[in-house]
Enzyme design. Structure first.
Site, mmCIF file in Angstrom:
data_model
loop_
_atom_site.group_PDB
_atom_site.id
_atom_site.type_symbol
_atom_site.label_atom_id
_atom_site.label_comp_id
_atom_site.label_asym_id
_atom_site.label_seq_id
_atom_site.Cartn_x
_atom_site.Cartn_y
_atom_site.Cartn_z
ATOM 1 N N ASP A 11 194.289 -50.192 1.597
ATOM 2 C CA ASP A 11 193.737 -51.505 1.255
ATOM 3 C C ASP A 11 193.496 -52.340 2.515
ATOM 4 O OD1 ASP A 11 192.878 -53.564 -0.410
ATOM 5 O OD2 ASP A 11 194.570 -53.351 -1.774
ATOM 6 N N ASP A 26 187.785 -55.296 -7.865
ATOM 7 C CA ASP A 26 189.042 -55.704 -8.495
ATOM 8 C C ASP A 26 188.820 -56.102 -9.948
ATOM 9 O OD1 ASP A 26 190.840 -55.186 -6.543
ATOM 10 O OD2 ASP A 26 191.059 -57.247 -5.847
#
Ligand code: GLA
Length: 713
Positions: free
Chosen positions: A450, A514
């Site tokens: 990430d 997301d």
């Protein structure tokens, strides 16, 4: 080299590139477009002769591969550099040509005055029409050279490609296409976020007015670079247009010492004469075959269960054990432990950088959970955010000097974290050692990598280092992969903030967004599909009420949406109803059944009315196809339209069925379902008829989705 030798022709199945590269002269592209069966460069050159424009220069200002400053061509130069205000007007001439094989050419150009060498490498993928272009700039002077801008190449745009479509978006709404209104002058998108960004994906489409998904002339451009970039189109008043994509530098960032070389990222450019979907298929195939080698084909892409939206930072090993069991019971094949497992990371304000299991939560380390997961027959994956550090962490307390920063400038607060300076060897050594230790000790076959903040001030040792940071990131991933060759990696950056062909040469999947809101996802995934195949696009079934948009959507829709991607789930399975779990399980089984088709088939976006998104895949031998038809909203007409199925074999008949949901939906009866038995045995319909007459769609509620299967009878 003289006479005919000055011309270079590269040809692929559907494209031709013709260059004029006489030694001693300026190199230029004479033609880039649909394949010519009898290319005659001399004739083309004559046909392109331009006349004198009144009020303009007395001589023709020809383009070149970089339209460099010294060329005097209007519009932004593709190369601008200087030595402390001197040597600013480079004008390159060919010094050498090196044929790489029949697919590629290396064109070496030099300017003896400014002492700069520009070596262009152009490779055309013979099978898939994707051209890869790169330029290397070498400073052969004896003083440093400041490179302000260097495009990978300046590509002339076919004058018929009057439509320009750029990419925009935001967090949780990435890959949004944006038609640009006609203009003269320039279109520019610049990104200096230190990742590809949510707002300005480094891609661009250009097309003729009449082009659509299934037909017409179109071009696609993508920069394979995971850092700062500029996308630029200049429409000159003399009728010529040029496309440039390249790396965006901070002031003074790219200083080349004598003898030093700067290499641009690769630009991937393709042409299609058969519409946008065919263009995407070229990009998909090129990525799969040339850039990801066997990494997609190696094994089926496992169904993911990701813990993030189920538990966030609230890690309780007991609950995680139970979640793993539930996930396996509905069909998960890989369990990914997301953020919150390490150091003092109990929320997003602390712990980043301390890459060891939290002793408080996991007193016996991760082994018990990993063994439980693998014992259930699933692979285990783990979340990292290697480039980041929270000031509230042991790492930062020990090494406050390890972060990127600009002297005298306060960092912009962003998720309570700072960016580590990967250009420092000791920083990468630390990260490698921490990650390698965990990967070596446990059966961890996957990591989610990430990157959750913009890099506003990528300074190292007082100088901007955005370029070096991105190269160092690549180096760190490559090093980890070399040590763990079977490791698979997902590139995530608050969703799809770092998605490009540079990162995908060393990772296996992108976390597309997301947002797990299925309606948003329909559009996000459609946008991303212009450059990314379904096999690399992470798509998860989220909770009934989306955490980001607050919208409630049915399990049927959520499943149908995640099914067309690298499927997974990200919801608290312990709180789902038995009915929804059964639907989820059935959807996962369906994905597994058709996984080879979904991930290896030819991808199509369908032209539909605005309230619909329809996409699908057709087997390479045209023997079967799977399409989804999603009503995003309601529609004005009393009845929906027809579905013109693309890509089938017109000469074959197909058993046509609606396989999701089961039983199929229709608001009113009698409907097309009964007329054609679409939800039962199916109807045998001619490929040509399906493609050109179209199939009446059952009347659907808004926010519902059907999956059609076509099987050659
Ligand atoms: C980012 C990712 C999410 C999740 C969180 C964890 O936002 O995109 O999927 O991993 O970080 O902090």
């Amino acid at each position: 080299m003289s006479g005919e030798d000055r011309y270079v022709i590269l040809e692929s199945a559907g494209a031709s590139l013709i260059l004029d590269c006489a030694v001693g002269e300026r190199a230029r592209i004479l033609y880039w477009g649909a394949r010519l069966s009898r290319p005659d460069p001399k004739q083309i050159e004559t046909m392109l002769t331009r006349q004198h424009a009144p009020g303009g220069p007395d001589v023709e200002i020809a383009s070149s591969l970089l339209n460099e400053t010294g060329s005097a061509i209007a519009g932004m130069s593709g190369f601008s550099a200087h030595r402390n205000g001197q040597d600013w007007a480079s004008r390159f001439r060919v010094t050498d040509l090196r044929r790489m094989d029949k697919q590629g050419i290396e064109i070496v150009c030099e300017d003896p005055n400014t002492k700069v060498r520009a070596t262009h490498v152009i490779i055309l993928d013979v099978a898939y029409d994707v051209m890869t272009c790169q330029t290397q700039i070498e400073n052969f002077g004896d003083q440093p050279l400041a490179v302000d801008w260097c495009a990978a190449i300046c590509l002339p745009l076919d004058p018929r490609a009057t439509r320009l479509i750029g990419f925009t978006g935001r967090w949780a709404d990435e890959f949004q296409l944006e038609e640009i209104s006609p203009f003269t002058g320039s279109y520019v998108r610049e990104n200096k976020s230190g990742r590809t960004s949510h707002e300005s994906f480094p891609g661009l489409l250009a097309a003729a007015d009449e082009s659509h998904e299934q037909g017409g002339l179109c071009f696609g451009f993508h920069l394979g670079w995971s850092g700062n970039h500029r996308v630029r189109v200049d429409h000159l008043n003399d009728g010529r247009s040029f496309v440039q994509l390249g790396e965006l530098f901070f002031p003074g960032e790219m200083m080349l010492a004598p003898g030093q070389i700067y290499q641009t990222p690769d630009l991937y450019a393709a042409i299609s004469s058969s519409g946008f979907s065919a263009l995407s298929r070229s990009f998909h195939s090129h990525l799969r075959q040339s850039l990801m080698a066997d990494r997609i084909a190696r094994k089926p892409r496992p169904i993911h269960y990701n813990t993030w939206e189920a538990v966030y930072f609230d890690h309780d090993p007991g609950a995680l054990f139970e979640l793993a069991e539930k996930a396996a019971s509905v069909g998960a094949e890989r369990f990914i432990l997301d953020d919150g497992w390490f150091g003092s990371r109990r929320d997003d304000t602390a712990g980043l950088g301390d890459w060891w299991p939290s002793e408080q939560i996991y007193p016996d380390g991760l082994a018990p959970l990993i063994e439980h997961v693998t014992g259930l027959g699933m692979e285990f994956g783990l979340w990292f955010e290697p480039e980041m550090v929270n000031p509230d962490s042991d790492l930062y307390r020990q090494h406050p000097d390890w972060v990127l920063h600009a002297p005298g400038v306060d960092p912009v607060p962003f998720r309570s974290q700072l960016v580590l300076d990967l250009t420092r060897e000791e920083v990468c050594d630390y990260l490698f050692e921490r990650m390698d230790k965990l990967l070596s000790a446990h059966e961890i076959s996957y990591i989610k990598w990430d990157m959750n903040r913009d890099v506003h001030h990528p300074g190292s040792g007082g100088r901007p280092a955005g370029h070096a940071q991105t190269r160092a990131l690549y180096g760190l991933i490559d090093r980890l992969r070399a040590a763990h060759p079977d490791l698979e990696i997902e590139s995530c950056s608050s969703g799809g903030g770092r998605a490009d062909y540079g990162i995908l040469q060393r990772t296996d999947r992108i976390w597309t967004s997301d947002s797990n809101d299925a309606l948003d996802r329909q559009k996000i995934q459609r946008g991303a599909s212009h450059f990314f195949p379904l096999a690399v696009m992470g798509a998860h079934v989220g909770p009934a009420r989306c955490h980001i948009t607050g919208r409630r959507l049915s399990m049927r829709l959520r499943v149908a949406t995640a099914l067309f991607g690298h499927m997974g789930m990200e919801l608290d399975l312990l709180k789902e109803s038995e009915k929804d779990l059964a639907t989820l399980k059935a959807g996962i089984a369906l994905h597994k059944k058709y996984r080879p088709l979904i991930h290896d088939g030819d991808f199509h976006r369908v032209e539909t009315p605005a309230h619909v998104n329809a996409v699908g895949v057709v087997a390479k031998d045209l023997s079967e196809a799977l399409f989804s038809w999603c009503n995003l909203t309601g529609h004005r007409g009393t009845l929906p339209g027809r579905f013109f199925v693309p890509g089938l074999d017109p000469d074959r008949a197909y058993r046509t069925k609606i396989i999701w949901p089961d039983p199929a939906l229709s608001v009113s009866r009698p409907s097309v379902l009964e007329a054609l038995e679409l939800s039962g045995e199916g109807a045998v319909l001619q490929g040509e008829t399906l493609m050109t007459v179209g199939l009446q769609v059952p009347l659907l509620h808004p926010e519902s989705c059907l999956i059609y299967r076509f099987e050659a009878a």
